[in-house]
Design an enzyme around this catalytic site. Structure first.
Site, PDB file in Angstrom:
ATOM      1  N   PHE A 193      -5.328   6.841   9.282  1.00  0.00           N
ATOM      2  CA  PHE A 193      -5.027   8.261   9.109  1.00  0.00           C
ATOM      3  C   PHE A 193      -6.048   8.956   8.212  1.00  0.00           C
ATOM      4  O   PHE A 193      -5.842  10.067   7.759  1.00  0.00           O
ATOM      5  CB  PHE A 193      -3.614   8.417   8.529  1.00  0.00           C
ATOM      6  CG  PHE A 193      -2.574   7.714   9.362  1.00  0.00           C
ATOM      7  CD1 PHE A 193      -2.080   8.299  10.518  1.00  0.00           C
ATOM      8  CD2 PHE A 193      -2.123   6.446   9.003  1.00  0.00           C
ATOM      9  CE1 PHE A 193      -1.146   7.638  11.307  1.00  0.00           C
ATOM     10  CE2 PHE A 193      -1.188   5.784   9.786  1.00  0.00           C
ATOM     11  CZ  PHE A 193      -0.690   6.371  10.937  1.00  0.00           C
ATOM     12  N   HIS A 220      -5.217   9.630  -1.598  1.00  0.00           N
ATOM     13  CA  HIS A 220      -5.119  10.258  -0.272  1.00  0.00           C
ATOM     14  C   HIS A 220      -3.821  11.052  -0.127  1.00  0.00           C
ATOM     15  O   HIS A 220      -2.846  10.800  -0.818  1.00  0.00           O
ATOM     16  CB  HIS A 220      -5.189   9.182   0.831  1.00  0.00           C
ATOM     17  CG  HIS A 220      -5.513   9.752   2.179  1.00  0.00           C
ATOM     18  ND1 HIS A 220      -4.891   9.345   3.332  1.00  0.00           N
ATOM     19  CD2 HIS A 220      -6.405  10.717   2.544  1.00  0.00           C
ATOM     20  CE1 HIS A 220      -5.410  10.021   4.353  1.00  0.00           C
ATOM     21  NE2 HIS A 220      -6.323  10.860   3.898  1.00  0.00           N
ATOM     22  N   SER A 249       1.806  -3.814  -4.354  1.00  0.00           N
ATOM     23  CA  SER A 249       1.017  -3.346  -5.486  1.00  0.00           C
ATOM     24  C   SER A 249       1.649  -3.749  -6.820  1.00  0.00           C
ATOM     25  O   SER A 249       0.955  -4.204  -7.736  1.00  0.00           O
ATOM     26  CB  SER A 249       0.920  -1.822  -5.362  1.00  0.00           C
ATOM     27  OG  SER A 249       0.100  -1.283  -6.325  1.00  0.00           O
ATOM     28  N   ASP A 273      -3.585   4.757  -1.372  1.00  0.00           N
ATOM     29  CA  ASP A 273      -3.032   5.277  -0.108  1.00  0.00           C
ATOM     30  C   ASP A 273      -1.891   4.359   0.331  1.00  0.00           C
ATOM     31  O   ASP A 273      -1.801   3.953   1.473  1.00  0.00           O
ATOM     32  CB  ASP A 273      -4.146   5.332   0.954  1.00  0.00           C
ATOM     33  CG  ASP A 273      -3.735   6.126   2.183  1.00  0.00           C
ATOM     34  OD1 ASP A 273      -2.790   6.935   2.087  1.00  0.00           O
ATOM     35  OD2 ASP A 273      -4.361   5.933   3.238  1.00  0.00           O
ATOM     36  N   GLY A 283       3.801  -2.162   6.476  1.00  0.00           N
ATOM     37  CA  GLY A 283       3.926  -0.737   6.796  1.00  0.00           C
ATOM     38  C   GLY A 283       4.681   0.046   5.741  1.00  0.00           C
ATOM     39  O   GLY A 283       5.551  -0.495   5.061  1.00  0.00           O
ATOM     40  N   GLY A 316      -3.221   0.024   0.135  1.00  0.00           N
ATOM     41  CA  GLY A 316      -2.841   0.599   1.430  1.00  0.00           C
ATOM     42  C   GLY A 316      -3.983   0.496   2.423  1.00  0.00           C
ATOM     43  O   GLY A 316      -4.592   1.495   2.791  1.00  0.00           O
ATOM     44  N   HIS A 371       4.164   6.632  -0.159  1.00  0.00           N
ATOM     45  CA  HIS A 371       3.972   8.049  -0.455  1.00  0.00           C
ATOM     46  C   HIS A 371       5.157   8.714  -1.135  1.00  0.00           C
ATOM     47  O   HIS A 371       5.132   9.913  -1.386  1.00  0.00           O
ATOM     48  CB  HIS A 371       3.625   8.804   0.836  1.00  0.00           C
ATOM     49  CG  HIS A 371       2.217   8.548   1.297  1.00  0.00           C
ATOM     50  ND1 HIS A 371       1.645   7.295   1.265  1.00  0.00           N
ATOM     51  CD2 HIS A 371       1.265   9.386   1.793  1.00  0.00           C
ATOM     52  CE1 HIS A 371       0.403   7.380   1.724  1.00  0.00           C
ATOM     53  NE2 HIS A 371       0.150   8.637   2.053  1.00  0.00           N
TER      54      HIS A 371
HETATM   55 MG    MG Z   1      -2.964   8.297   3.835  1.00  0.00          MG
END
Ligand code: MG
Length: 205
Positions: free
Chosen positions: A15, A164, A119, A136, A70, A41, A139
């Protein structure tokens, strides 16, 4: 062949926009004397190839951290689910085979060190000072904040953190990464240097 063309020709999923990838590549080139790079990520390896190819050029290393199960939005039934990354036998997302294929195809096996874990687990005993970190991963505000705050402590003075999916306007996207970036800025140790598309770039003072 340029990195952007290589990614396009080999259908590397992800992405990250081309201008964001090029900005990461340039940052990674500039920190070769500061310490290795780390990304949170990696997914199918798109950002890994942008950053990793710069690291290879200057003899640096990229740690590519991802549990490869994911994020929330990649799960079965969610908006960004990719059926080709779903492992039916384990009923889990698994982006590691695609990632590994991409890294080998890009001839980055001697540059990229995959870390298949979350992480928070890797952060527990991490000791190596880093020249640059790209965030990334998850989120949600909680996860983005934990990643940004946790990894920022390992960046050397003059090194970079790039984040990101920075959207100031909630109509453009989720606020987790933006909230995390502003929290880091408020602590006073980082200055906001630039924004390329949705990529926020900060430098440690
Ligand atoms: Mg991203």
């Amino acid at each position: 062949m340029s990195v952007v063309n290589f990614i396009e020709e080999n259908n590397i999923r992800g992405f990250l926009a081309d201008d964001e990838g090029c900005a990461l590549h340039a940052l990674a080139l500039s920190v070769s004397g500061y310490g290795p790079c780390l990304e949170v990520g990696s997914y199918c390896g798109k950002s890994t190839i942008h950053i990793g190819s710069a690291c290879r050029e200057v003899g640096n290393t990229l740690y590519a951290l991802d549990h490869h199960r994911g994020s929330e939005e990649h799960q079965l039934g969610e908006e960004y689910h990719d059926p080709e990354l779903y492992d039916k036998s384990s009923e889990c997302m698994d982006s590691f085979p695609q990632f590994r294929k991409a890294v080998s195809l890009a001839e980055l096996d001697d540059t990229v060190v995959p870390i298949v874990s979350s992480s928070s687990v890797v952060l527990k005993h991490w000791m190596t000072p880093l020249g640059m970190v790209f965030i990334d991963g998850g989120h949600s505000p909680e996860v983005a904040l934990a990643d940004v705050m946790g990894w920022s402590q390992h960046i050397v003075s003059g090194g970079y953190m790039a984040i990101h999916d920075i959207f100031e306007d909630p109509n453009d996207g989720g606020q987790g990464p933006f909230i995390a970036m502003m929290s880091l800025f408020d602590k006073g140790k980082f200055e906001i240097l630039d924004k390329v598309n949705s990529l926020g770039i900060l430098r440690k003072r």
